[in-house]
Design an enzyme around this catalytic site. Structure first.
Site, PDB file in Angstrom:
ATOM      1  N   PRO A  80      50.887  45.771  43.361  1.00 36.92           N
ATOM      2  CA  PRO A  80      50.003  45.531  44.595  1.00 36.92           C
ATOM      3  C   PRO A  80      49.105  44.168  44.284  1.00 36.92           C
ATOM      4  O   PRO A  80      48.856  44.018  43.035  1.00 36.92           O
ATOM      5  CB  PRO A  80      49.183  46.790  44.296  1.00 36.92           C
ATOM      6  CG  PRO A  80      49.364  47.235  42.826  1.00 36.92           C
ATOM      7  CD  PRO A  80      50.626  46.877  42.566  1.00 36.92           C
ATOM      8  N   GLY A  84      43.729  43.880  40.745  1.00 38.61           N
ATOM      9  CA  GLY A  84      43.474  43.933  39.389  1.00 38.61           C
ATOM     10  C   GLY A  84      44.534  44.005  38.364  1.00 38.61           C
ATOM     11  O   GLY A  84      44.419  44.692  37.340  1.00 38.61           O
ATOM     12  N   SER A  87      48.689  40.309  39.414  1.00 39.90           N
ATOM     13  CA  SER A  87      49.631  40.055  40.313  1.00 39.90           C
ATOM     14  C   SER A  87      49.521  38.342  40.442  1.00 39.90           C
ATOM     15  O   SER A  87      50.543  37.776  40.202  1.00 39.90           O
ATOM     16  CB  SER A  87      49.469  40.377  41.930  1.00 39.90           C
ATOM     17  OG  SER A  87      48.304  40.055  42.166  1.00 39.90           O
ATOM     18  N   SER A  88      48.365  37.556  40.300  1.00 40.32           N
ATOM     19  CA  SER A  88      48.609  36.160  40.132  1.00 40.32           C
ATOM     20  C   SER A  88      49.092  35.636  38.819  1.00 40.32           C
ATOM     21  O   SER A  88      49.719  34.928  38.761  1.00 40.32           O
ATOM     22  CB  SER A  88      47.270  35.701  40.704  1.00 40.32           C
ATOM     23  OG  SER A  88      46.330  36.090  39.614  1.00 40.32           O
ATOM     24  N   ALA A  89      48.537  36.458  37.722  1.00 43.21           N
ATOM     25  CA  ALA A  89      49.042  36.027  36.431  1.00 43.21           C
ATOM     26  C   ALA A  89      50.484  36.263  36.062  1.00 43.21           C
ATOM     27  O   ALA A  89      51.181  35.285  35.825  1.00 43.21           O
ATOM     28  CB  ALA A  89      48.254  36.865  35.393  1.00 43.21           C
ATOM     29  N   ALA A  90      51.121  37.355  36.878  1.00 43.51           N
ATOM     30  CA  ALA A  90      52.687  37.595  36.576  1.00 43.51           C
ATOM     31  C   ALA A  90      53.210  36.353  37.493  1.00 43.51           C
ATOM     32  O   ALA A  90      54.223  35.763  37.026  1.00 43.51           O
ATOM     33  CB  ALA A  90      52.807  38.865  37.216  1.00 43.51           C
ATOM     34  N   ASP A 131      44.523  37.723  31.458  1.00 46.41           N
ATOM     35  CA  ASP A 131      45.499  38.088  32.613  1.00 46.41           C
ATOM     36  C   ASP A 131      46.956  37.223  32.241  1.00 46.41           C
ATOM     37  O   ASP A 131      47.954  38.192  31.936  1.00 46.41           O
ATOM     38  CB  ASP A 131      45.272  37.879  33.885  1.00 46.41           C
ATOM     39  CG  ASP A 131      44.143  38.749  34.319  1.00 46.41           C
ATOM     40  OD1 ASP A 131      43.292  39.576  33.576  1.00 46.41           O
ATOM     41  OD2 ASP A 131      44.126  38.850  35.796  1.00 46.41           O
TER      42      ASP A 131
HETATM   43  O1  PMV Z   1      41.963  39.426  38.004  1.00 47.16           O
HETATM   44  P1  PMV Z   1      41.479  40.645  37.855  1.00 47.16           P
HETATM   45  O2  PMV Z   1      41.217  41.732  38.809  1.00 47.16           O
HETATM   46  O3  PMV Z   1      42.380  41.503  36.795  1.00 47.16           O
HETATM   47  O4  PMV Z   1      40.029  40.386  36.811  1.00 47.16           O
HETATM   48  C1  PMV Z   1      40.151  39.523  35.629  1.00 47.16           C
HETATM   49  C2  PMV Z   1      39.335  40.050  34.707  1.00 47.16           C
HETATM   50  C3  PMV Z   1      37.889  39.569  34.983  1.00 47.16           C
HETATM   51  O5  PMV Z   1      37.382  39.516  33.595  1.00 47.16           O
HETATM   52  C4  PMV Z   1      36.893  39.929  35.782  1.00 47.16           C
HETATM   53  C5  PMV Z   1      38.066  37.797  35.013  1.00 47.16           C
HETATM   54  C6  PMV Z   1      38.541  37.055  33.871  1.00 47.16           C
HETATM   55  O6  PMV Z   1      38.978  35.817  34.033  1.00 47.16           O
HETATM   56  O7  PMV Z   1      38.598  37.619  32.784  1.00 47.16           O
END
Ligand code: PMV
Length: 290
Positions: A80, A84, A87-90, A131
């Site tokens: 999704p 959180g 998705s952007s890291a993947a 992430d």
């Molecule tokens: O991208 P998310 O929604 O998984 O948030 C990342 C986690 C945070 O600690 C809020 C931000 C970070 O860069 O670690």
């Protein structure tokens, strides 16, 4: 090569989001859902070959990794978006892997890490790096951001049965992180308490002891409320999980939307209650059975 593919998993943050931005440790695990990027050489400006998430940052993100000309991009994901779940890291890691494959290079971790940081900065401003680190490594990690290279400790987790509930709206990570920054120094002690929870629970988890995790998730959620990143829906979902027998529940990720995760031995009860209340929910197991 004229075509190439890269894949990477998403993640959940079990404990410690937001604290991790300020040098406290957090625990995150890769999940079985993920993103695949397909690249092909073709004439014209590098861009998506198919419509994908209506997000103006996407083209800029692609160009941090790819040449400006000559590459068509396709993305497939069962994560999704903006919930959180990384998705952007993947996307960042899959894109780095696909770029290396298209160039005929061995995908070195250093280069993928550099590419992924660049993509994550486009989406999230100044991320902690947790992430994309867990998306790159798979498995679970204990992560601490430092002024130099982050400290990354692989964590061998026992099987942890979770329910993931989608609150139905996306959270904006950059905005949530900025909001917390604006509330400092008033929230510093809460950020520190978030880090302390991680320090308490990580050794227990490494000993396959789940007894402290549920209460720590509860406390972590209360601290996330305290730093102002929860909302009514997320709080109501946490209450619903606890009322149906979960051992602990919390928002996971940046908050302001996104997901709630619940630790529950009887996952069906939590799933049924979440679905009856109109939310998408599914089971996910992290740890050695993941
Ligand atoms: O991208 P998310 O929604 O998984 O948030 C990342 C986690 C945070 O600690 C809020 C931000 C970070 O860069 O670690």
């Amino acid at each position: 090569m004229s075509t190439a593919t890269g894949h990477a998993p998403g993640k959940i943050i079990l404990l410690g989001e937001h604290g991790v931005v300020y040098g406290h440790r957090a625990i995150a695990s890769a999940v079985s859902l993920g993103t695949t990027v397909r690249l092909r050489r073709r004439a014209g400006t590098t861009c998506m070959d198919q419509p994908w998430a209506d997000d103006p940052r996407l083209q800029a993100a692609l160009l941090t990794v790819l040449d400006e000309e000559g590459i068509g991009v396709q993305i497939e994901s069962n994560l999704p978006i903006g919930r959180g779940m990384g998705s952007s890291a993947a996307l960042a890691v899959a894109l780095g892997r696909a770029r290396a494959a298209l160039a005929g290079e061995e995908a070195s971790n250093d280069r993928i890490d550099r590419d992924a940081w660049a993509v994550e900065r486009v989406f999230h401003g100044s991320p902690s790096g947790i992430d994309h680190t867990v998306s790159m490594s798979g498995g679970a990690v204990l992560y601490r951001k430092t002024a130099d290279a982050p400290q990354i400790t692989p964590l061998h987790l026992p099987p942890i049965p979770l329910v993931v509930i989608d609150s139905g709206s996306a959270g904006d990570t950059a905005a949530m992180v900025q909001g917390v920054r604006d509330r400092r120094p008033a929230v510093d002690s809460l950020l520190q308490e978030i880090g302390a929870l991680v320090e308490d629970v990580a050794p227990q988890l490494a000993n396959a002891d789940l007894s402290g995790l549920g209460p720590a998730m509860q406390e972590n959620h209360a601290l996330l409320q305290g730093i102002g990143v929860s909302n009514e829906t997320l709080d109501a979902l946490v209450d619903l999980c606890m009322a149906t027998g979960a051992q602990g529940a919390k928002l996971a990720g940046a908050g302001g939307g996104g997901i709630v995760i619940a630790l529950a031995q009887d996952r069906k009860a939590v799933l049924d209650a979440a679905r009856a209340a109109g939310f998408d929910a599914w089971k996910i197991t992290i740890g050695s059975q993941a």
